[in-house]
Design an enzyme around this catalytic site. Structure first.
Site, short mmCIF file in Angstrom:
data_model
loop_
_atom_site.label_atom_id
_atom_site.label_comp_id
_atom_site.label_asym_id
_atom_site.label_seq_id
_atom_site.Cartn_x
_atom_site.Cartn_y
_atom_site.Cartn_z
N TYR A 73 47.97 65.49 54.44
CA TYR A 73 48.63 64.70 53.38
C TYR A 73 47.86 64.79 52.06
O TYR A 73 48.40 65.26 51.04
CB TYR A 73 48.75 63.26 53.89
CG TYR A 73 49.16 62.24 52.86
CD1 TYR A 73 50.20 62.48 51.97
CD2 TYR A 73 48.51 61.00 52.81
CE1 TYR A 73 50.57 61.52 51.04
CE2 TYR A 73 48.89 60.04 51.90
CZ TYR A 73 49.92 60.30 51.01
OH TYR A 73 50.27 59.35 50.09
N ILE A 74 46.61 64.38 52.07
CA ILE A 74 45.85 64.38 50.81
C ILE A 74 45.48 65.81 50.42
O ILE A 74 45.62 66.22 49.26
CB ILE A 74 44.61 63.47 50.94
CG1 ILE A 74 45.06 62.02 51.21
CG2 ILE A 74 43.76 63.53 49.67
CD1 ILE A 74 43.96 61.05 51.59
N ALA A 95 38.92 68.33 56.21
CA ALA A 95 39.28 68.45 57.62
C ALA A 95 38.51 67.41 58.44
O ALA A 95 37.28 67.44 58.47
CB ALA A 95 38.94 69.86 58.12
N TYR A 104 35.03 55.75 62.85
CA TYR A 104 35.51 56.59 61.74
C TYR A 104 34.61 56.39 60.52
O TYR A 104 34.12 57.35 59.92
CB TYR A 104 36.97 56.23 61.43
CG TYR A 104 37.47 56.83 60.15
CD1 TYR A 104 37.50 58.22 59.98
CD2 TYR A 104 37.92 56.03 59.10
CE1 TYR A 104 37.95 58.78 58.79
CE2 TYR A 104 38.37 56.58 57.92
CZ TYR A 104 38.39 57.95 57.77
OH TYR A 104 38.82 58.49 56.60
N LYS A 141 31.89 59.17 58.62
CA LYS A 141 31.92 59.56 57.21
C LYS A 141 30.59 59.19 56.53
O LYS A 141 30.08 59.94 55.68
CB LYS A 141 33.09 58.88 56.50
CG LYS A 141 34.45 59.40 56.94
CD LYS A 141 34.70 60.80 56.39
CE LYS A 141 36.05 61.35 56.78
NZ LYS A 141 36.37 62.63 56.14
N PHE A 147 40.20 54.49 48.84
CA PHE A 147 40.80 53.26 49.35
C PHE A 147 42.16 53.67 49.97
O PHE A 147 42.18 54.65 50.70
CB PHE A 147 40.79 52.17 48.27
CG PHE A 147 39.39 51.58 48.14
CD1 PHE A 147 38.32 52.36 47.74
CD2 PHE A 147 39.13 50.27 48.51
CE1 PHE A 147 37.01 51.86 47.69
CE2 PHE A 147 37.83 49.74 48.46
CZ PHE A 147 36.78 50.54 48.06
#
Ligand code: UDP
Length: 328
Positions: free
Chosen positions: A11-12, A73, A140, A144, A168
């Site tokens: 998507y992004i 990814a 998650y 990150k 965000f």
């Protein structure tokens, strides 16, 4: 510039690829299509491949003469990350290390990284600035944050130049109508609300209405995906111009409750969109709002579509047309 975008079919990522192409870059998208869509990649070169193969990564970086990398990814579902932490540590941390190793071997030192507000955990105060304590409440967010720490050490030890962008709530769709959000299964609020509007799902649940917010539902900072994309372009340019490292939040600095999102979607679509109150979703902070002052000041980033109405109407245009099934 020759840019490698990992996860560029997502998507992004697909919005970033489109923006980079419009900015006259040569773009190579690497995606294993586990969640991305081939038809989301609107141009440049596409390679179906995985970050678990360092040799393949090196081949791509060398043969395509890559000068900078945008790394998206990753797995990104909070709920799944608490059921299957290994998947998140492996894909988001170990595979990221493979990418760093391949870049280092090939002498590529510029990296823009897709990070998240989940690194902050439950905020002590909002709006959240970049120096807010980082205490992720899920795997998650951990994964990150670990990778941010790795990039920091690689900067000190190997001279890696990086920008980490902490997103965000990404939402909306490119105004061309050619690309947009298409997760399966969908977990994000705005596409779920619009699917309900289209009669594509039976239920729309508001996860909790007993939070300490004005209307009791959770408050989030929604940012248009094309505005997110433009920030990646600016970050890459800053690295080209000699920036060594930076971390930036990306939001609009404005919070909207789940109920306000649904109400705005009713206005945009002209449809009733029935919603029911349900239990809280585990791990949801009550309020997440970004301070994006730093990226505005340092990179002169300005969102083009900060209004919730515009964000939702762009998503509505995309969903109403049927997503990739009809836009292909
Ligand atoms: N949410 C909701 N119903 C849904 C999906 C999401 O009430 O069907 C809420 C969720 O609890 C959160 C907000 O909408 O407060 C945004 O959730 P989303 O999953 O879109 O993004 P997140 O904030 O988790 O990154």
């Amino acid at each position: 510039m020759n840019v490698l975008v990992t996860g560029g079919a997502g998507y992004i990522g697909s919005h970033i690829v489109k923006m980079l192409l419009e900015d006259n870059n040569h773009v190579i998208t690497l995606d294993n299509l586990s969640k991305g869509h081939r038809e989301a990649v609107v141009g440049g070169e596409f390679i179906k491949g995985d970050l678990n193969n360092i040799q393949e990564l090196k081949n791509i970086i060398q043969t395509k003469k890559i000068e900078g990398v945008i790394h998206l990814a990753a797995d990104s579902l909070v709920g799944e990350s608490m059921q299957n932490p290994e998947k998140y540590y492996r894909n988001n941390v170990c595979n990221g290390l493979n990418l760093l190793a391949a870049m280092q071997d090939c002498g590529v030192d510029k990296l823009v990284f897709s990070s998240t507000a989940a690194v902050y955990g439950e905020p002590e105060k909002v709006p959240i600035a970049e120096d807010h304590p980082t205490r992720p409440t899920n795997t998650y967010g951990d994964s990150k944050l670990f990778f941010e720490k790795i990039m920091h050490r690689y900067h000190q030890i190997h001279g890696l130049k990086y920008v980490s962008l902490r997103y965000f709530n990404a939402a909306g769709a490119d105004l061309s109508g050619k690309i947009g959000e298409a997760h399966n299964p969908e977990t994000h609020l705005i596409p779920i609300v619009l699917q309900k509007a289209l009669g594509q799902r039976d239920n729309l649940a508001i996860f909790g209405d007993d939070y300490a917010t004005a209307d009791g539902s959770c408050v989030r900072d929604y940012i248009h995906v094309s505005d997110l994309a433009s920030a990646h372009g600016l970050a890459l340019k800053a690295l080209q111009q000699g920036k060594e490292k930076a971390i930036y939040n990306l939001g609009n600095g404005e919070g909207y409750s789940v109920k306000e999102v649904i109400e705005t979607a009713r206005e945009v679509t002209g449809l009733p969109i029935e919603a029911k109150i349900a239990d809280r979703r585990a791990g949801d902070p009550a309020v997440l709002i970004a301070s994006s002052v730093k990226i505005k000041e340092e990179l002169h980033w300005e969102p083009k579509y900060p209004e919730l109405e515009k964000i939702i109407s762009s998503a509505w245009q995309w969903h109403r047309k049927g997503g990739f099934s009809e836009n292909g």
